[in-house]
Design a protein around this motif. Sequence first.
Motif, PDB file in Angstrom:
ATOM      1  N   SER A 106       0.843  -1.201   0.000  1.00 49.55           N
ATOM      2  CA  SER A 106       0.000   0.000   0.000  1.00 49.55           C
ATOM      3  C   SER A 106       0.876   1.247   0.000  1.00 49.55           C
ATOM      4  N   GLY A 107       0.552   2.179  -0.882  1.00 52.44           N
ATOM      5  CA  GLY A 107       1.267   3.436  -0.939  1.00 52.44           C
ATOM      6  C   GLY A 107       0.560   4.510  -0.137  1.00 52.44           C
ATOM      7  N   PRO A 108       1.068   5.746  -0.187  1.00 53.64           N
ATOM      8  CA  PRO A 108       0.480   6.843   0.587  1.00 53.64           C
ATOM      9  C   PRO A 108      -1.008   7.076   0.293  1.00 53.64           C
ATOM     10  N   ALA A 109      -1.400   7.002  -0.975  1.00 49.88           N
ATOM     11  CA  ALA A 109      -2.810   7.237  -1.322  1.00 49.88           C
ATOM     12  C   ALA A 109      -3.710   6.179  -0.694  1.00 49.88           C
ATOM     13  N   GLY A 110      -3.259   4.937  -0.697  1.00 51.74           N
ATOM     14  CA  GLY A 110      -4.041   3.866  -0.104  1.00 51.74           C
ATOM     15  C   GLY A 110      -4.188   4.026   1.395  1.00 51.74           C
ATOM     16  N   VAL A 111      -3.099   4.398   2.054  1.00 55.95           N
ATOM     17  CA  VAL A 111      -3.134   4.593   3.506  1.00 55.95           C
ATOM     18  C   VAL A 111      -4.066   5.740   3.870  1.00 55.95           C
ATOM     19  N   VAL A 112      -3.974   6.838   3.129  1.00 56.84           N
ATOM     20  CA  VAL A 112      -4.846   7.988   3.391  1.00 56.84           C
ATOM     21  C   VAL A 112      -6.307   7.610   3.169  1.00 56.84           C
ATOM     22  N   ALA A 113      -6.581   6.863   2.108  1.00 56.41           N
ATOM     23  CA  ALA A 113      -7.959   6.445   1.827  1.00 56.41           C
ATOM     24  C   ALA A 113      -8.515   5.596   2.965  1.00 56.41           C
ATOM     25  N   LEU A 114      -7.700   4.691   3.488  1.00 57.44           N
ATOM     26  CA  LEU A 114      -8.137   3.860   4.615  1.00 57.44           C
ATOM     27  C   LEU A 114      -8.417   4.709   5.850  1.00 57.44           C
ATOM     28  N   MET A 115      -7.518   5.635   6.153  1.00 50.77           N
ATOM     29  CA  MET A 115      -7.680   6.477   7.334  1.00 50.77           C
ATOM     30  C   MET A 115      -8.944   7.322   7.232  1.00 50.77           C
ATOM     31  N   LEU A 116      -9.160   7.942   6.077  1.00 47.62           N
ATOM     32  CA  LEU A 116     -10.338   8.788   5.907  1.00 47.62           C
ATOM     33  C   LEU A 116     -11.627   7.971   5.986  1.00 47.62           C
ATOM     34  N   THR A 117     -11.610   6.777   5.406  1.00 47.64           N
ATOM     35  CA  THR A 117     -12.803   5.925   5.434  1.00 47.64           C
ATOM     36  C   THR A 117     -13.166   5.529   6.856  1.00 47.64           C
ATOM     37  N   LEU A 118     -12.194   5.054   7.620  1.00 52.22           N
ATOM     38  CA  LEU A 118     -12.452   4.648   8.999  1.00 52.22           C
ATOM     39  C   LEU A 118     -12.845   5.842   9.867  1.00 52.22           C
ATOM     40  N   LEU A 119     -12.215   6.983   9.611  1.00 52.94           N
ATOM     41  CA  LEU A 119     -12.539   8.192  10.377  1.00 52.94           C
ATOM     42  C   LEU A 119     -13.972   8.633  10.112  1.00 52.94           C
ATOM     43  N   LEU A 120     -14.379   8.620   8.848  1.00 52.08           N
ATOM     44  CA  LEU A 120     -15.737   9.040   8.505  1.00 52.08           C
ATOM     45  C   LEU A 120     -16.772   8.073   9.067  1.00 52.08           C
ATOM     46  N   LYS A 121     -16.486   6.783   9.032  1.00 52.07           N
ATOM     47  CA  LYS A 121     -17.416   5.813   9.622  1.00 52.07           C
ATOM     48  C   LYS A 121     -17.549   6.045  11.122  1.00 52.07           C
ATOM     49  N   PHE A 122     -16.424   6.238  11.776  1.00 52.75           N
ATOM     50  CA  PHE A 122     -16.437   6.481  13.225  1.00 52.75           C
ATOM     51  C   PHE A 122     -17.220   7.743  13.558  1.00 52.75           C
ATOM     52  N   ALA A 123     -16.927   8.833  12.848  1.00 54.46           N
ATOM     53  CA  ALA A 123     -17.586  10.108  13.133  1.00 54.46           C
ATOM     54  C   ALA A 123     -19.083  10.035  12.846  1.00 54.46           C
ATOM     55  N   ALA A 124     -19.450   9.346  11.766  1.00 55.59           N
ATOM     56  CA  ALA A 124     -20.873   9.230  11.428  1.00 55.59           C
ATOM     57  C   ALA A 124     -21.618   8.430  12.491  1.00 55.59           C
ATOM     58  N   LEU A 125     -21.051   7.313  12.929  1.00 55.70           N
ATOM     59  CA  LEU A 125     -21.704   6.497  13.947  1.00 55.70           C
ATOM     60  C   LEU A 125     -21.814   7.256  15.260  1.00 55.70           C
ATOM     61  N   ALA A 126     -20.776   8.009  15.608  1.00 56.67           N
ATOM     62  CA  ALA A 126     -20.820   8.795  16.840  1.00 56.67           C
ATOM     63  C   ALA A 126     -21.891   9.877  16.760  1.00 56.67           C
ATOM     64  N   SER A 127     -22.153  10.365  15.549  1.00 52.41           N
ATOM     65  CA  SER A 127     -23.145  11.430  15.367  1.00 52.41           C
ATOM     66  C   SER A 127     -24.571  10.902  15.325  1.00 52.41           C
ATOM     67  N   LEU A 128     -24.720   9.619  15.061  1.00 55.54           N
ATOM     68  CA  LEU A 128     -26.057   9.038  14.933  1.00 55.54           C
ATOM     69  C   LEU A 128     -26.708   8.752  16.279  1.00 55.54           C
ATOM     70  N   GLY A 129     -25.941   8.847  17.358  1.00 62.46           N
ATOM     71  CA  GLY A 129     -26.515   8.657  18.688  1.00 62.46           C
ATOM     72  C   GLY A 129     -26.492   7.204  19.130  1.00 62.46           C
ATOM     73  N   PRO A 130     -27.172   6.908  20.231  1.00 61.67           N
ATOM     74  CA  PRO A 130     -27.103   5.568  20.828  1.00 61.67           C
ATOM     75  C   PRO A 130     -27.928   4.506  20.114  1.00 61.67           C
ATOM     76  N   ALA A 131     -28.703   4.869  19.108  1.00 59.19           N
ATOM     77  CA  ALA A 131     -29.549   3.886  18.417  1.00 59.19           C
ATOM     78  C   ALA A 131     -29.424   4.024  16.900  1.00 59.19           C
ATOM     79  N   PRO A 132     -28.248   3.688  16.348  1.00 59.55           N
ATOM     80  CA  PRO A 132     -28.044   3.846  14.898  1.00 59.55           C
ATOM     81  C   PRO A 132     -28.500   2.623  14.113  1.00 59.55           C
ATOM     82  N   TRP A 133     -29.662   2.045  14.514  1.00 61.04           N
ATOM     83  CA  TRP A 133     -30.064   0.759  13.950  1.00 61.04           C
ATOM     84  C   TRP A 133     -30.234   0.810  12.433  1.00 61.04           C
ATOM     85  N   ALA A 134     -30.950   1.817  11.955  1.00 59.50           N
ATOM     86  CA  ALA A 134     -31.229   1.886  10.519  1.00 59.50           C
ATOM     87  C   ALA A 134     -29.944   1.995   9.711  1.00 59.50           C
ATOM     88  N   ALA A 135     -29.033   2.839  10.147  1.00 58.42           N
ATOM     89  CA  ALA A 135     -27.774   3.040   9.421  1.00 58.42           C
ATOM     90  C   ALA A 135     -26.930   1.776   9.422  1.00 58.42           C
TER      91      ALA A 135
END
Length: 240
Positions: A106-135
């Motif tokens: 994996s090169g720099p672009a791949g590593v950055v893509a992985l980091m951004l993807t995991l970060l966005l998933k984490f931030a979205a789930l944290a923003s959805l509250g304690p019951a993110p069932w539908a998402a």
Amino acid sequence: MRALLVAIGFLTRLPVPAHAYDDAQAKGASLAWYPLVGVLIGLLLGVQAWLLRDTPAMLSSALLVAAWVVLTGALHLDGLADSADAWIGGMGDREKTLAIMKDPRSGPAGVVALMLTLLLKFAALASLGPAPWAALLLAPVLARVSLTALFLTTPYVRSGGLGTALTDAPRRACGLALLLTAVGCVLFGGRGLLALLLAVAVFGLWRQACVNRLGGCTGDTAGALAEMVEVAVLVGLAVR
């Protein structure tokens, strides 16, 4: 039933009987079961979210993302990283893009893509509250049905790749899987329709990019599609 077991074994790290892979026809037929595997993933994540309902949102979200990665074996994340490296390093050249995707490093672009993807998933789930069932249900289902749609509508350009067997998938069964998924999204109401529209938009844009660059898709570009759909659905539902 063997086709379903093949789909579960390929898309998750859940154990399935080894003899299920002996049936070559089942490998192609497994494509129609991809959305149901998405349902299974969503239900397992939903159970974890329920168990963590009293846990602080940030910790709960981090544990959910970690479980998501473990459950799927980072299969699609690997494709995302390879695609990111190849799309940038390939400089618009088809053969160079395919060659870079085949490189296990994996090169720099791949590593950055992985980091951004995991970060966005984490931030979205944290923003959805304690019951993110539908998402938690919609994201994995739409990500996997997008793979069914991709292999159903797009040439597979890597000879001998993991996706070769999927090119012989039964079109009627796959079409029914697409239809049932769309109906299921409608039953979710506004959230389901939004998630479906986001998934369709990501699918259309990425498929066109793959056709323009490669003349079709590969296993890596399919993995990238799944990750992009999951991120789009989670983020879209979080900001809704």
